[in-house]
Design a protein around this motif. Sequence first.
Motif, PDB file in Angstrom:
ATOM      1  N   GLY A  29      -5.791  -3.498  11.448  1.00  0.00           N
ATOM      2  CA  GLY A  29      -4.767  -3.388  10.415  1.00  0.00           C
ATOM      3  C   GLY A  29      -4.212  -4.752  10.056  1.00  0.00           C
ATOM      4  O   GLY A  29      -4.847  -5.781  10.281  1.00  0.00           O
ATOM      5  N   VAL A  30      -3.010  -4.755   9.523  1.00  0.00           N
ATOM      6  CA  VAL A  30      -2.368  -6.019   9.155  1.00  0.00           C
ATOM      7  C   VAL A  30      -0.892  -5.930   9.565  1.00  0.00           C
ATOM      8  O   VAL A  30      -0.294  -4.865   9.518  1.00  0.00           O
ATOM      9  N   THR A  31      -0.337  -7.036  10.028  1.00  0.00           N
ATOM     10  CA  THR A  31       1.034  -7.035  10.533  1.00  0.00           C
ATOM     11  C   THR A  31       1.969  -7.728   9.542  1.00  0.00           C
ATOM     12  O   THR A  31       1.677  -8.843   9.096  1.00  0.00           O
ATOM     13  N   VAL A  32       3.070  -7.047   9.205  1.00  0.00           N
ATOM     14  CA  VAL A  32       4.073  -7.619   8.301  1.00  0.00           C
ATOM     15  C   VAL A  32       5.436  -7.529   8.975  1.00  0.00           C
ATOM     16  O   VAL A  32       5.862  -6.442   9.380  1.00  0.00           O
ATOM     17  N   ASN A  33       6.081  -8.690   9.116  1.00  0.00           N
ATOM     18  CA  ASN A  33       7.385  -8.760   9.806  1.00  0.00           C
ATOM     19  C   ASN A  33       7.367  -8.009  11.138  1.00  0.00           C
ATOM     20  O   ASN A  33       8.284  -7.257  11.471  1.00  0.00           O
ATOM     21  N   GLY A  34       6.272  -8.194  11.883  1.00  0.00           N
ATOM     22  CA  GLY A  34       6.188  -7.637  13.236  1.00  0.00           C
ATOM     23  C   GLY A  34       5.702  -6.196  13.328  1.00  0.00           C
ATOM     24  O   GLY A  34       5.471  -5.687  14.420  1.00  0.00           O
ATOM     25  N   LYS A  35       5.543  -5.524  12.179  1.00  0.00           N
ATOM     26  CA  LYS A  35       5.089  -4.130  12.206  1.00  0.00           C
ATOM     27  C   LYS A  35       3.633  -4.061  11.731  1.00  0.00           C
ATOM     28  O   LYS A  35       3.267  -4.685  10.736  1.00  0.00           O
ATOM     29  N   THR A  36       2.802  -3.307  12.467  1.00  0.00           N
ATOM     30  CA  THR A  36       1.389  -3.209  12.107  1.00  0.00           C
ATOM     31  C   THR A  36       1.132  -1.999  11.203  1.00  0.00           C
ATOM     32  O   THR A  36       1.592  -0.895  11.475  1.00  0.00           O
ATOM     33  N   TYR A  37       0.413  -2.247  10.118  1.00  0.00           N
ATOM     34  CA  TYR A  37       0.088  -1.206   9.135  1.00  0.00           C
ATOM     35  C   TYR A  37      -1.414  -0.963   9.151  1.00  0.00           C
ATOM     36  O   TYR A  37      -2.195  -1.905   8.984  1.00  0.00           O
ATOM     37  N   MET A  38      -1.806   0.298   9.353  1.00  0.00           N
ATOM     38  CA  MET A  38      -3.231   0.651   9.319  1.00  0.00           C
ATOM     39  C   MET A  38      -3.534   1.272   7.942  1.00  0.00           C
ATOM     40  O   MET A  38      -3.595   2.486   7.780  1.00  0.00           O
ATOM     41  N   PHE A  39      -3.655   0.417   6.944  1.00  0.00           N
ATOM     42  CA  PHE A  39      -3.946   0.915   5.604  1.00  0.00           C
ATOM     43  C   PHE A  39      -5.383   1.446   5.537  1.00  0.00           C
ATOM     44  O   PHE A  39      -6.274   0.870   6.163  1.00  0.00           O
ATOM     45  N   PRO A  40      -5.629   2.524   4.770  1.00  0.00           N
ATOM     46  CA  PRO A  40      -7.002   2.990   4.591  1.00  0.00           C
ATOM     47  C   PRO A  40      -7.852   1.919   3.896  1.00  0.00           C
ATOM     48  O   PRO A  40      -7.417   1.362   2.878  1.00  0.00           O
TER      49      PRO A  40
END
Length: 313
Positions: free
Chosen positions: A50-61
């Motif tokens: 995924g990708v991390t933004v401001n410390g939070k990881t996002y698992m975008f499709p």
Amino acid sequence: MSMKKIKTVSLIGLGAVGSANLAKISETVPMEDIRIIASGEREKRYRKHGVTVNGKTYMFPVFGPDDKVAPADLLIFAVKNHHLSRAIEEARGHVGEDTIILSLLNGITSEEEIGRAYGAEKVLYSYVMRTDAARTGDSTNYVNLGFIPFGEAKNTPGNYSDRVLAVEGFFIRTGIKYNIPEDMIRELWLKFMLNVGANQVTAVLRCTYGAIKGSKAVRDLIAETMREAVAVSNAEGICLCEEDIEKCIGILSSLTPGGKTSMLQDVEARRKTEVEAFGGTVCTLARRHGIDVPVNEALVRFIKALEDTFDIC
């Protein structure tokens, strides 16, 4: 095209700007309506980590260029200029008859290039302003997301096009700050002029926004670089002036002091820069109009030489 609600969003380019804005969008848009377009090693990485933004990881499709998918209501380009032609090919499967396209790229040429590929009637002009998003590896951090000016070439308040109204509705819903300038082309050139000065000078001097506020010599050099862009803009029929330069210097001086331009971030990460889209474009247009642009010519030579050293030492 009748006014419709934007539901599905595809994005290509998960750099600082792309990932920061998509993270914000995903707070209100369900994951199944979001599609990241990526290929090769990037595609594998985003699927796995995924990708991390401001410390939070996002698992975008994640969708590869050949994956079958219904056309997006909104397609956002957030790649670097030198990746645009490839991105246009990779995103082709996401474009349908009613897809609205936004290009958040720096410079003044991407909308035209995307329009040639998919039809100009699908593309709105746009750019990103006052963001301090910065990317390190697959991690993006920002304090200020900034805002997105967008629209048709000309926008009359109270009489916006259906496409502009659809995007405005989407931005309101997702909390993305925006404005709709009446003369979008002039605004695009204004941002271009700001980038031409700020990005190139800070990349060569390796300095932050704080140095622009703190040093008259830095401000003078940026102003001189912008002045050449103004001369070119005037020859192209865009009425920028000295007042616009002062306005841009004021904006730059007000940004987070430790913040860095995208080109400085590229230089520090030893990545190819967007010098072609900035000084390169100024020099090309200057030659066409017989205008002297010595500062931009020098900066382009410095930055291209600098890029050559990334592979050598």
